[in-house]
Scaffold this motif. Structure first.
Motif, PDB file in Angstrom:
ATOM      1  N   TYR A   5       1.083  -1.072   0.095  1.00 61.83           N
ATOM      2  CA  TYR A   5      -0.211  -0.117   0.249  1.00 61.83           C
ATOM      3  C   TYR A   5       1.144   0.982   0.141  1.00 61.83           C
ATOM      4  CZ  TYR A   5       1.123  -0.677   4.967  1.00 61.83           C
ATOM      5  OH  TYR A   5       1.557  -1.341   6.342  1.00 61.83           O
ATOM      6  N   VAL A   6       2.607   0.959  -0.465  1.00 63.20           N
ATOM      7  CA  VAL A   6       3.167   2.487  -0.505  1.00 63.20           C
ATOM      8  C   VAL A   6       3.687   2.461  -1.485  1.00 63.20           C
ATOM      9  CG1 VAL A   6       5.288   3.573   0.159  1.00 63.20           C
ATOM     10  CG2 VAL A   6       3.375   2.309   1.780  1.00 63.20           C
ATOM     11  N   GLU A   7       4.083   3.771  -1.964  1.00 65.20           N
ATOM     12  CA  GLU A   7       4.597   3.317  -3.655  1.00 65.20           C
ATOM     13  C   GLU A   7       5.330   5.106  -3.366  1.00 65.20           C
ATOM     14  OE1 GLU A   7       3.737   3.680  -8.635  1.00 65.20           O
ATOM     15  OE2 GLU A   7       1.360   3.771  -6.710  1.00 65.20           O
ATOM     16  N   SER A   8       6.903   4.813  -3.791  1.00 66.00           N
ATOM     17  CA  SER A   8       7.741   5.755  -3.905  1.00 66.00           C
ATOM     18  C   SER A   8       7.194   6.347  -5.431  1.00 66.00           C
ATOM     19  CB  SER A   8       8.647   4.669  -4.269  1.00 66.00           C
ATOM     20  OG  SER A   8       9.836   5.953  -4.315  1.00 66.00           O
ATOM     21  N   LEU A   9       7.346   7.708  -5.468  1.00 68.17           N
ATOM     22  CA  LEU A   9       6.849   8.161  -6.464  1.00 68.17           C
ATOM     23  C   LEU A   9       8.429   9.541  -7.172  1.00 68.17           C
ATOM     24  CD1 LEU A   9       3.604  10.471  -6.170  1.00 68.17           C
ATOM     25  CD2 LEU A   9       4.197   7.772  -6.845  1.00 68.17           C
ATOM     26  N   GLY A  10       9.073   9.164  -6.663  1.00 66.83           N
ATOM     27  CA  GLY A  10       9.905   9.602  -6.857  1.00 66.83           C
ATOM     28  C   GLY A  10      10.578  10.868  -6.064  1.00 66.83           C
ATOM     29  N   ARG A 172      11.190  20.598  -4.733  1.00 68.49           N
ATOM     30  CA  ARG A 172      12.019  19.846  -5.634  1.00 68.49           C
ATOM     31  C   ARG A 172      11.051  18.802  -6.877  1.00 68.49           C
ATOM     32  NH1 ARG A 172      15.049  17.036  -3.243  1.00 68.49           N
ATOM     33  NH2 ARG A 172      15.973  18.707  -2.289  1.00 68.49           N
ATOM     34  N   THR A 173       9.541  18.795  -6.976  1.00 69.69           N
ATOM     35  CA  THR A 173       8.997  17.733  -7.684  1.00 69.69           C
ATOM     36  C   THR A 173       8.165  18.720  -9.000  1.00 69.69           C
ATOM     37  OG1 THR A 173       7.003  17.496  -6.171  1.00 69.69           O
ATOM     38  CG2 THR A 173       8.998  16.351  -6.343  1.00 69.69           C
ATOM     39  N   ARG A 174       8.317  20.049  -8.276  1.00 65.28           N
ATOM     40  CA  ARG A 174       7.536  20.867  -8.979  1.00 65.28           C
ATOM     41  C   ARG A 174       6.109  20.480  -9.090  1.00 65.28           C
ATOM     42  NH1 ARG A 174       9.949  25.214 -10.270  1.00 65.28           N
ATOM     43  NH2 ARG A 174       7.889  25.931 -11.989  1.00 65.28           N
ATOM     44  N   GLY A 175       5.295  20.043  -8.153  1.00 64.19           N
ATOM     45  CA  GLY A 175       3.907  19.725  -7.628  1.00 64.19           C
ATOM     46  C   GLY A 175       2.876  19.890  -6.901  1.00 64.19           C
ATOM     47  N   TRP A 176       2.253  19.574  -6.667  1.00 67.74           N
ATOM     48  CA  TRP A 176       1.341  20.685  -5.388  1.00 67.74           C
ATOM     49  C   TRP A 176       0.798  19.381  -4.896  1.00 67.74           C
ATOM     50  CZ3 TRP A 176       0.771  25.292  -4.891  1.00 67.74           C
ATOM     51  CH2 TRP A 176       0.776  26.210  -5.423  1.00 67.74           C
TER      52      TRP A 176
END
Length: 177
Positions: A5-10, A172-176
């Motif tokens: 149930y855990v996933e790395s998105l980087g 860092r990821t330039r994400g929201w």
């Protein structure tokens, strides 16, 4: 990651399936930077064991968590916040100013949801939310930036889904979130 149930998105970002209702329906995020961590959203009380296991999976202890950041105070996003905070000795809750009172006293949120869903659904889906000590709650402001191990996270007031909603910009990821 060894947990299904855990996933790395980087880039030190992990998505944790909170287990709410069905698989991949609700998520919390764990951001890790230089041995420091923050949770964005928590899911319900029932998600807390998953969040703590995800933290351990990254090799960090509960003392490494600096922040718990609910995007808004609905129980599917922040219902487990108070219970999670009981395991995080050094964490601070960062919450929209309109949501701070609900972090300190979630009883009105609980009563409202109880009136809609009833006691059986509330017990099996959410549990009873726990209060967070007011000294551990900090309100965010439009444009406020925090430092998480050298990683900048900036807050934006984003009312709509809830008046007490903010989004978090991760440089860092330039994400929201």
């Amino acid at each position: 990651m060894g947990l299904d149930y855990v996933e790395s998105l980087g880039d030190g970002v992990y998505v944790v399936d909170t287990g709410l209702i069905r698989p991949r329906f609700d998520a919390a995020f764990l951001i890790v930077e230089r041995g420091r961590a923050a949770f964005v959203d928590t899911g319900s009380n029932h998600a807390v064991p998953r969040l703590l296991a995800a933290l351990a999976e990254t090799g960090l202890s509960p003392a490494c968590v600096e922040y718990v950041i609910p995007t808004h105070m609905h129980l599917d996003h922040a219902g487990g916040m108070g219970l999670l905070m009981q395991s995080l000795p050094d964490a601070t809750v960062l919450v929209h100013p309109r949501g701070a009172r609900h972090a300190i006293d979630p009883s009105a949120l609980y009563r409202g949801a109880l009136a809609i869903y009833g006691p059986e659904v509330m017990a099996s889906t959410y549990g009873v939310p726990c209060a967070v000590d007011a000294a551990r709650v900090r309100s965010t402001q439009e444009g406020m930036t925090i430092d998480l191990g050298g990683r900048a996270l900036r807050f934006m007031d984003t009312p709509g889904h809830a008046r007490h909603h903010h989004c978090i910009w991760d440089e860092r990821t330039r994400g929201w979130f």
